[in-house]
Write an enzyme that holds these catalytic residues in place. Sequence first.
Site, PDB file in Angstrom:
ATOM      1  N   TYR A   1      75.571   5.330  11.877  1.00 46.73           N
ATOM      2  CA  TYR A   1      75.917   6.752  11.756  1.00 46.73           C
ATOM      3  C   TYR A   1      76.371   7.204  13.138  1.00 46.73           C
ATOM      4  CZ  TYR A   1      73.436   7.056   7.243  1.00 46.73           C
ATOM      5  OH  TYR A   1      73.037   6.896   5.943  1.00 46.73           O
TER       6      TYR A   1
ATOM      7  N   HIS B   1      67.466  -3.161   3.941  1.00 48.41           N
ATOM      8  CA  HIS B   1      67.713  -2.772   5.336  1.00 48.41           C
ATOM      9  C   HIS B   1      66.452  -2.147   5.926  1.00 48.41           C
ATOM     10  CE1 HIS B   1      72.382  -2.624   5.679  1.00 48.41           C
ATOM     11  NE2 HIS B   1      71.957  -3.714   5.064  1.00 48.41           N
TER      12      HIS B   1
ATOM     13  N   LYS C   1      71.019  10.840  -0.233  1.00 48.84           N
ATOM     14  CA  LYS C   1      69.959  11.266  -1.155  1.00 48.84           C
ATOM     15  C   LYS C   1      70.407  11.536  -2.593  1.00 48.84           C
ATOM     16  CE  LYS C   1      66.452  11.027   1.520  1.00 48.84           C
ATOM     17  NZ  LYS C   1      66.123   9.612   1.560  1.00 48.84           N
TER      18      LYS C   1
ATOM     19  N   PRO D   1      76.459  13.938   1.553  1.00 50.53           N
ATOM     20  CA  PRO D   1      76.075  12.520   1.496  1.00 50.53           C
ATOM     21  C   PRO D   1      75.384  11.974   2.738  1.00 50.53           C
ATOM     22  CG  PRO D   1      78.437  12.746   1.806  1.00 50.53           C
ATOM     23  CD  PRO D   1      77.918  14.121   1.588  1.00 50.53           C
TER      24      PRO D   1
ATOM     25  N   TYR E   1      64.323   9.407   5.464  1.00 50.64           N
ATOM     26  CA  TYR E   1      65.410   8.510   5.068  1.00 50.64           C
ATOM     27  C   TYR E   1      64.930   7.483   4.041  1.00 50.64           C
ATOM     28  CZ  TYR E   1      69.749   5.860   5.547  1.00 50.64           C
ATOM     29  OH  TYR E   1      70.947   5.240   5.295  1.00 50.64           O
TER      30      TYR E   1
HETATM   31  C1  PHB Z   1      77.656   4.684   1.235  1.00 54.48           C
HETATM   32  O1  PHB Z   1      77.538   3.463   1.457  1.00 54.48           O
HETATM   33  O2  PHB Z   1      78.501   5.101   0.428  1.00 54.48           O
HETATM   34  C2  PHB Z   1      76.803   5.633   1.956  1.00 54.48           C
HETATM   35  C3  PHB Z   1      75.765   5.144   2.741  1.00 54.48           C
HETATM   36  C4  PHB Z   1      74.958   6.026   3.435  1.00 54.48           C
HETATM   37  C5  PHB Z   1      75.198   7.377   3.347  1.00 54.48           C
HETATM   38  C6  PHB Z   1      76.214   7.871   2.547  1.00 54.48           C
HETATM   39  C7  PHB Z   1      77.026   6.994   1.854  1.00 54.48           C
HETATM   40  O3  PHB Z   1      74.420   8.231   4.062  1.00 54.48           O
END
Ligand code: PHB
Length: 392
Positions: A201, A72, A297, A293, A384
């Site tokens: 997000y 990505h 990280k 989460p 990120y």
């Molecule tokens: C996930 O796909 O579980 C996931 C992806 C990004 C995040 C947290 C969890 O920031």
Amino acid sequence: MRTQVAIVGAGPSGLILGQLLAKAGIDNVILEAQTPEYVLGRIRAGVLEQVAVDLLDEAGVGARMHAEGLPHGGFTLLLDGVRHRIDLAGLTGGREVMVYGQTELTRDLMQARAAAGLTTVYEAKAVSVHGFDGTQPRLRYTKDGITQELACDFIAGCDGFHGVCRASVPTGAIRNFERAYPIGWLGLLSDTPPVADELIYARHERGFALCSMRSKTRSRYYLQCALTEKVEQWSDQRFWDELRLRLDPQAAEALVTGPSLEKSIAPLRSFVAEPMRFGRLFLAGDAAHIVPPTGAKGLNLAASDVRYLSRALIEFYAGSAAGIDSYSERCLRRVWKAERFSWWMTTLLHNFPDADPFDQRVRQAELDYVVHSVAGRTTLAENYVGLPFDDD
Ligand code: PHB
Ligand code: APR
């Protein structure tokens, strides 16, 4: 039984460490409390930094990840209904992340370990660690009701947040830093195509939402929820309805729903234990630190710790203790940057029940700055995709 490095825990930290050490000719044994099926049944994160991808290649376990994982080059911030794309690759000189589930990665690591003929003792119960303040550490455990001892040169505590290794350190020798957040994440996994090609997000007045994925046919979604909520209160229908409310019309229309494969609530927490080394005992991964989460990280920090640890142990067997002496300090420098980033993203994107109107306006202003300034977007992007190592 005797080995050079005894590893407690067969999660990503322990398995990656074992693989890197074996590649360098260092013998290791893993003691894991659970069964392999249990370890593979845990649904966890899915975004790997480039440096973690490189490390998995180095460990010789990257083939399926490259074939099936999804690179990505960006993600979307959806702020109160308005989309802002964070062009990770464009802002960081071409760096990307890899979307590949921790479950799949764990499966690859387990297979590589079995193929290399390395010993993993599953269902090792009552593991205890001894003598790590001297030169002859040992572990004791029971397997099938029989007490066993494993002698070693070093112990790697890769046994997660609730493990025995950190808990075995005298309380005066360790300092804990902690932040608990008054919110949780309700996660749902489904065999439905992701709502978009990249992660979304979403900040929304009803609460944060995240649209993630495991593949082109499997989606992972999260909703911010109250810590008091129970997963039983969330039917699939209620989850999908609430998710739609937190998305923009484009995503709400594109959303394909289906039965959940898994649904669970996780609390959000920041935690760091210092130091990460006690004589011949080293902590790595969730055993030493936890991040909320939001910044993805957790798994990446586990990889970064075992990268430092494997190099330090390889150096030790080649005749220098410099790497093991600086292990804790070097890990913690990177850990704290990821802690800061995860805390920051969490604070900016969620609704906190205790935030006053001033807090809320300042957060809105900060997000507005981040998405409208190249410097702001670059800060977000470079954290990120993952910060460089100090030895790169
Ligand atoms: C996930 O796909 O579980 C996931 C992806 C990004 C995040 C947290 C969890 O920031
Ligand atoms: N004895 C033996 N094994 C143990 C013990 C014990 N006393 N306690 C815990 N374990 C095992 C657990 O069963 C688990 O398989 O240690 C392993 C720790 O694995 P993880 O919790 O996955 O931790 P880690 O390998 O550091 O991976 C970090 O996992 O939790 C996610 O977000 C986190 O993605 C990050 C990654």
